[in-house]
Design a protein around this motif. Sequence first.
Motif, short mmCIF file in Angstrom:
data_model
loop_
_atom_site.label_atom_id
_atom_site.label_comp_id
_atom_site.label_asym_id
_atom_site.label_seq_id
_atom_site.Cartn_x
_atom_site.Cartn_y
_atom_site.Cartn_z
N UNK A 100 12.12 25.76 -76.56
CA UNK A 100 12.72 27.08 -76.35
C UNK A 100 12.91 27.75 -77.71
N UNK A 101 12.68 29.05 -77.78
CA UNK A 101 12.87 29.73 -79.07
C UNK A 101 14.34 29.70 -79.49
N UNK A 102 14.56 29.66 -80.78
CA UNK A 102 15.92 29.68 -81.29
C UNK A 102 16.56 31.03 -81.03
N UNK A 103 15.78 32.11 -81.19
CA UNK A 103 16.24 33.46 -80.89
C UNK A 103 15.21 34.09 -79.96
N UNK A 104 15.64 34.48 -78.78
CA UNK A 104 14.70 34.97 -77.76
C UNK A 104 14.74 36.49 -77.71
N UNK A 105 13.64 37.12 -78.13
CA UNK A 105 13.54 38.58 -78.08
C UNK A 105 12.58 39.05 -76.99
N UNK A 106 12.38 38.21 -76.00
CA UNK A 106 11.55 38.64 -74.89
C UNK A 106 12.34 39.56 -73.97
N UNK A 107 11.62 40.41 -73.24
CA UNK A 107 12.28 41.41 -72.40
C UNK A 107 12.84 40.79 -71.13
N UNK A 108 13.85 41.46 -70.57
CA UNK A 108 14.35 41.10 -69.26
C UNK A 108 15.66 40.33 -69.26
N UNK A 109 16.22 40.04 -70.43
CA UNK A 109 17.46 39.27 -70.51
C UNK A 109 18.65 40.21 -70.68
N UNK A 110 19.75 40.01 -69.94
CA UNK A 110 20.90 40.91 -70.07
C UNK A 110 21.74 40.59 -71.30
N UNK A 111 22.62 41.49 -71.63
CA UNK A 111 23.51 41.34 -72.79
C UNK A 111 24.85 40.78 -72.30
N UNK A 112 24.91 39.47 -72.16
CA UNK A 112 26.13 38.85 -71.64
C UNK A 112 27.21 38.77 -72.71
N UNK A 113 26.86 38.99 -73.97
CA UNK A 113 27.84 38.89 -75.05
C UNK A 113 28.97 39.90 -74.87
N UNK A 114 28.71 41.03 -74.23
CA UNK A 114 29.75 42.06 -74.10
C UNK A 114 30.60 41.90 -72.85
N UNK A 115 30.31 40.91 -72.03
CA UNK A 115 31.14 40.70 -70.83
C UNK A 115 32.53 40.25 -71.25
N UNK A 116 33.53 40.94 -70.76
CA UNK A 116 34.93 40.59 -71.02
C UNK A 116 35.24 39.32 -70.23
N UNK A 117 35.42 38.21 -70.94
CA UNK A 117 35.60 36.93 -70.25
C UNK A 117 36.88 36.90 -69.42
N UNK A 118 37.92 37.58 -69.87
CA UNK A 118 39.15 37.62 -69.07
C UNK A 118 38.91 38.36 -67.76
N UNK A 119 38.21 39.49 -67.82
CA UNK A 119 37.88 40.24 -66.61
C UNK A 119 36.97 39.42 -65.70
N UNK A 120 36.05 38.70 -66.31
CA UNK A 120 35.13 37.85 -65.55
C UNK A 120 35.91 36.78 -64.77
N UNK A 121 36.85 36.14 -65.43
CA UNK A 121 37.65 35.11 -64.75
C UNK A 121 38.52 35.72 -63.65
#
Length: 491
Positions: A100-121
Motif C-alpha cells: 500500500x502506498x505510504x501517501x495515497x493521492x488516488x481519487x475517490x477517497x473522502x477527507x475523514x480528517x475533518x470529521x469532528x470525532x465528538x460529533x461522530x460519537x
Amino acid sequence: MSDLPPLPLDRAAPEPLAVQLAGGLRAAAANGALRAGDRLPSTRELAAILQVSRTVTAAAYDQLLAEGWVEGRVGAGTFVRAVPSPGPAPVRTVAAPVAAPRIDLRAGTPCVEVIDRAAWRRAWRAAADPEPDLLPHYAGLPGFRAAVAEHLLRHRGLVATPDDVLATGGSTSAIAELAAVLPAGARVAVEEPGYRRAAAALAAAGLEVVGIPVDDEGLQVARLPAGLAAVYCTPAHQFPLGARMPAARRVELVGRARAEGALVIEDDYDGELRYDVAPLPLLAALGPDVVVHVGTASKILTPTLGVGWLVAPPAVREALLDRRARTGSRPAPAGQRVFTALAASGDLARHLRRLRRELAERRAALVAALAGVPVLGDRAGAHVLVPLPDARTARAVQEAGAAQGIGLDTLERHGGPDSGRDEGPDGGREKGRDGGRDGRRDEGRQDRGGIVLGYAGPSRADLEAALPVVATILREHLEAARGTPDTREWR
C-alpha cells in the motif's frame, strides 16, 4: 461451557466410540471450533448429549488428558489446554502482495480528517437509542428519508418530499439496483472516461454499455445514439475530468430523454463540494419525470456508513420497492440512523462547512505546488486532472510516485481516451464502448494520458509532504516528453 461443535459417532464402525470421540474433540480443537481455555461439558453431560454411556466419554477424556490436550481443574471442570496443529497447509502459488502506498493521492477517497470525532460519537450513541426494528423498511427509515429531503433542499436546491426519497447502500449500489429494473439487454450510455464501477454495475446486469465522449462541458449529448434505455452521467463534477455540465446542455439532455423515452441517472457523488460559485440546477430539478438523482454519504463523510439515497419518478420508485420486497434486499439501517442523527443535531451542516473550507485550501495548495504544470477541473470536489502527452508518460509518472511511496491514479484506469487495453471491470472497457454515434473513437485522442490527482484522503501534513515530490516527478516527465499538453486540444 463452550458451545459444543458437532461430534458425529458411527456405532457401526469398527473403531471404538471412545476413540472416535477423542478424535472428534481433537479435530475440533485443530480446526478452531474449540480453543485453548474453552470449558468442556462434564462426562455426564456429554454422555447425555451424545446418548452414549458415561464410560465412553470418560475414556475419551482420559485419552486427551494423557495426551496433554485437556486438563482437569478441581471444582471447575475439564478445559482445552492446547490446540493440536492442523498440519501443513497446502502450498499455493500466489502473486506477491502490492504494498500500500505510504501517501495515497488516488481519487475517490473522502477527507475523514475533518470529521469532528465528538460529533461522530454522539451520532452513533443517538443511533442506538431507538428500539430494534421488528420489520424491514424497504424504502428506508422514515427519519432518514426526511433528513435527506432536507439535505437536498438546503445543499443541492432540490425540492423533494420524504416519500420521493429511497435509501440506498451508496451510489454504486443504487446504480446496480436501477440496472436490475431496466429492460434486459437494453443499451445504456455512460461517460468515457467515466466512473468504472457504474459501468461495471450496468454491465453485470446484462445491459449493453455504450461509451460517450466527454469534453470540457461534460457528456456530449449530441453524440448519444438512438435507442437508449438510460444515460448515466456526473453533470455537477464529471468524473474524472472535473468538468461541469452547463445549463444549456442539461436542458438538451433532459429534452432528449423525454423525446426518446429514456431515463437519465444523475450521479451527484460530490455535488455538495463546490467552493467557487453556486451550483447549477440539478437535472432532477429540470426533469423530475425522467431523471433519477443519486447521492451518497461516502464522499462527504465516510464509506463506513454505507448509505446513500435516490430520488426517482414514481414508476421507478415502485419498481425498485417491488424488487426489494420480492428479494428481501434493503439498505442497512445503522448508517441511516447515524446520518439522521448528524443532520438533526446540525453537526452535518457544520461538517460540510468545515469540509468545503478544508478542500478549497487543499486544492489551492496543490495548484500552487504544481505551478507550471497544467491542472484541469472545476474548483469543486476532491480531485483534479493533470493532462500528460501520452499514456506511457502517465504510467511512468505513476511508477515514479510508487517508488517514493506515493499512490497515483492514471486516467487510463477510468477508460479515458488513452485506454487501449482490455482491463478489469474497474479500469477497463466494457462491451459496446464505441465512443460515439458511429462507433469510432476521436482521431488523435487515443494516446492522451493523465494523472487523476486526489487531495482529500491523506492528512494535511502528508499532502503537503507529497506535493513537492509529485510536482518534481511531473515536471521531469513533461520535460522528458518534450512539451506541455495544450489543454485546449486535450479534451
